[in-house]
Design an enzyme around this catalytic site. Structure first.
Site, PDB file in Angstrom:
ATOM      1  N   HIS A  30       0.902  -1.358   0.001  1.00  0.00           N
ATOM      2  CA  HIS A  30       0.173   0.096  -0.017  1.00  0.00           C
ATOM      3  C   HIS A  30       0.907   1.346   0.026  1.00  0.00           C
ATOM      4  CE1 HIS A  30      -2.860   2.977   2.330  1.00  0.00           C
ATOM      5  NE2 HIS A  30      -3.216   3.149   0.973  1.00  0.00           N
ATOM      6  N   HIS A  32     -12.430   1.816   0.382  1.00  0.00           N
ATOM      7  CA  HIS A  32     -11.040   1.399   0.189  1.00  0.00           C
ATOM      8  C   HIS A  32     -10.299   0.870   1.555  1.00  0.00           C
ATOM      9  CE1 HIS A  32      -9.969   4.963   2.414  1.00  0.00           C
ATOM     10  NE2 HIS A  32      -8.639   5.036   2.035  1.00  0.00           N
TER      11      HIS A  32
END
Lengths: 155, 476
Positions: free
Chosen positions: B234, B399
């Site tokens: 990420h 998300h």
């Protein structure tokens, strides 16, 4: 350098005109605030608060001065530009700052920032500051002799 | 938030009818519990977005929405350039194209656990993480522009990743329309030594076990197998994206009035899509998207090299790479007509349903993988785009979990060492340069990600495919 004051501590406030910085809560990011007798001091303290989002300012050696000059159409925009300039210097020089000397003339700013190279081992820096935002942005004189400079920073 | 402020559309959808300067309604996807937990700023910001020129259908907030600046994080809004629509730097955010990629491995949980500490040390040593970290790739002017134009394709040309990766990256690894000339020298300077770095805050690299499968057929198509491990990364466009966000937010805020745009909040800084400033921002933002795609490709390559040291040559095929903070030109069917719209997703994931031509062929009948990031102990989810999401929110989904506590409150509630020890006791190894950073990102500082994805599924935004449990977390 000023002292940090945690707003939610309920501690007695220091002298009204004493330079100091604070962090205040924001849902995802972090609010920073500088307080002092003049806008310039409030700007200095706001920048310390920004750096304190990453590193405890007491752990920063004041070695390398960096010159910053700016001009903006209004005082609040000058604060955003100032904090973003400090962020840029941190990001590109890999320096963390612990103290600032700011002078403001109208909407022109000239400053020297003092700090040292970031050390992962010694500073254990927390979050990285991405940029200063307009959220909760304010530069104002709360009462005679007490200026506040604040905004939320994206981290 | 007080649910009496909303019209209830369903158990997981709430509407605010236009009032004041709102041009369209606001719709928040949330269960009653999630809605109650959201701060009032989500209401303010979602309704403020509804006031912007050229907005189409509605201003949406995903189930993980929380207070951002201008747009809420978890905000989705589409604008029509033919109707005076705008593009907003605040509607994309500072970390442009911040996103998630997941690599498959053929490793079992036991194989990873047999070298868990050593693997964590090696990943932590070789993937540059945290404030001040520098990558090994230093870009000169020509290389910078080539990277900003080429994205992950450029990274591939430099020897990072493999060609098959491009099939699993949105836009094939490179978005068209990037304009390196629209990116300032300061933004480029900020990025010069940051390629292949993870960053800090909520950015991470995790080795995860596929713990549960909810949809076997889709999981199989995605290559997910229960008990096998995956690698998830990420991160985003690093200093370049941050600087572009900083500069354009200011420029748009200052010039909004000159476009006749009345901003309900200065953070909603925007410019007409069909203006010089709007086009310049789009060119710079697309360059930042390419930067993020290249950055994740390099970090993925470094991680592959580390895995090869432990497990021999392994391809670690890329399952998918998806961004969370973008504005993309997409065609959506509105009132029976196809319209070209600029869809802002800030802290939201594109979630294309089955049949979309934009999806890699193997996924096309199942829908787009939607990667929902976790927070160290909380685990992550893989979802799939569904057909009805097109009508719900321009094919968008949540998300992540969304923050429940501020960083301030998190450091009061936990110490970093305490979190690391607690996670270790649960079998999760954490490495981070900052214990304060760990405390700020404590799993308890986030909402229940399970509740968020359950809501996303019930609301028709995406459907659950798999749950991933962390074994190793490298925290920036």
């Amino acid at each position: 350098m000023g002292e940090s004051v945690d707003m939610s501590d309920g501690e007695p406030a220091p002298r009204a005109d004493a330079p100091r910085w604070e962090h205040f809560s924001h849902g995802a990011d972090l609010g920073i605030r500088g307080l002092g007798a003049t806008p310039a001091i409030a700007f200095e303290q706001a920048a310390v608060a920004l750096c304190a989002a990453m590193v405890d300012p007491r752990d920063i050696r004041l070695e390398e001065p960096v010159e910053i000059t700016l001009e903006a159409p209004a005082l609040d925009l000058l604060l955003v530009d100032w904090l973003n300039a400090v962020t840029y210097e941190i990001a590109t020089r890999r320096i963390i700052f612990g103290a600032f000397e700011v002078s403001i003339s109208g909407t022109k700013l000239a400053a020297r920032a003092f700090g040292e190279k970031i050390s992962r081992e010694r500073h254990a820096p927390a979050v990285e500051v991405k940029g200063a935002t307009f959220t909760e942005l304010a530069v104002r004189e709360d009462r005679p002799g007490l200026w506040r400079a604040q905004c939320v920073i994206d981290v | 938030m007080d649910r009496r402020r909303f019209e209830k559309l369903s158990d997981n959808a709430w509407r605010v009818a236009p009032f004041g300067a709102m041009r369209v309604p606001a719709v928040i996807y949330a269960s009653e519990d999630l809605l109650e937990e959201m701060d009032d700023k989500v209401f303010d910001q979602t309704t403020n977005v509804a006031m912007l020129p050229g907005i189409v259908e509605a201003s949406y907030a995903m189930p993980d929405a929380h207070w951002g600046y201008g747009f809420p994080i978890g905000g989705v809004a589409a604008f029509d350039p033919q109707a005076g629509g705008v593009v907003s730097a605040g509607g994309v955010g500072f970390d442009i194209s911040c996103g998630v990629r997941t690599h498959l491995t053929s490793l079992t949980r036991e194989e990873v656990l047999s070298v868990q500490e050593e693997l964590a040390d090696a990943l932590y040593a070789l993937v540059p993480v945290g404030v001040g970290a520098e990558g090994e790739v230093v870009l000169d002017r020509a290389a910078m522009d080539a990277m900003l134009t080429g994205g992950a394709r450029w990274a591939l040309e430099q020897g990072f990743g493999n060609a098959k990766d491009l099939l699993g990256i949105e836009e094939g690894g490179c978005i068209e329309g990037a304009e390196p000339a629209a990116v300032s020298e300061r933004a480029k300077e900020r990025q010069r030594r940051e390629m292949g770095t993870l960053g800090s805050g909520n950015h991470y690299l995790e080795v995860q076990e596929v713990k549960h499968i909810f949809d076997p057929a889709t999981a199989a198509a995605y290559g997910l197998e229960r008990g096998k491990c995956v690698l998830t990364i990420h991160c985003g466009s690093r200093g370049l994206g941050h600087q572009i966000g900083t500069e354009f937010l200011r420029e748009m805020a200052v010039s909004a009035q000159s476009f006749g745009i009345s901003l309900p909040d200065r953070e909603l800084a925007c410019a007409p899509i069909n203006s010089e400033l709007g086009q310049r921002y789009l060119g710079a933002m697309r360059a930042a998207i390419n930067c993020a795609l290249a950055n994740r490709e390099i970090v993925g390559h470094i991680a592959r090299e580390v895995f090869a040291r432990f497990f021999g040559k392994s391809e670690l095929p890329l399952m998918f790479d998806v961004s969370h903070n973008t504005c993309k030109l997409e065609t959506h069917r509105i009132g029976g007509k196809d319209r070209a719209l600029f869809v802002h997703r800030k802290g939201a994931t594109r979630a294309l349903g089955p049949g979309s031509a934009s999806l890699p062929e193997p996924f096309r009948q199942y829908g787009q993988p939607v990667l929902i990031g976790g927070s160290m102990g909380a685990g992550s989810y893989v979802l799939a785009g569904v057909e009805q999401s097109e009508d719900r929110a321009f094919s968008s989904a949540c998300h992540g979990a969304g923050r429940r506590l501020s960083r301030h409150a998190a450091t009061r509630a936990w110490s970093g060492r305490q979190i690391v020890d607690e996670l270790r006791a649960k079998g999760i190894v954490v490495r981070s340069p900052s214990m304060r950073g760990v405390a700020e990102e404590a799993p308890g500082a986030y909402k229940d990600v399970g509740a968020v994805v359950d809501c996303a599924e019930a609301a028709g935004l995406a459907r659950k495919v798999a749950y991933l449990a962390p074994l190793i977390c490298i925290k920036g």
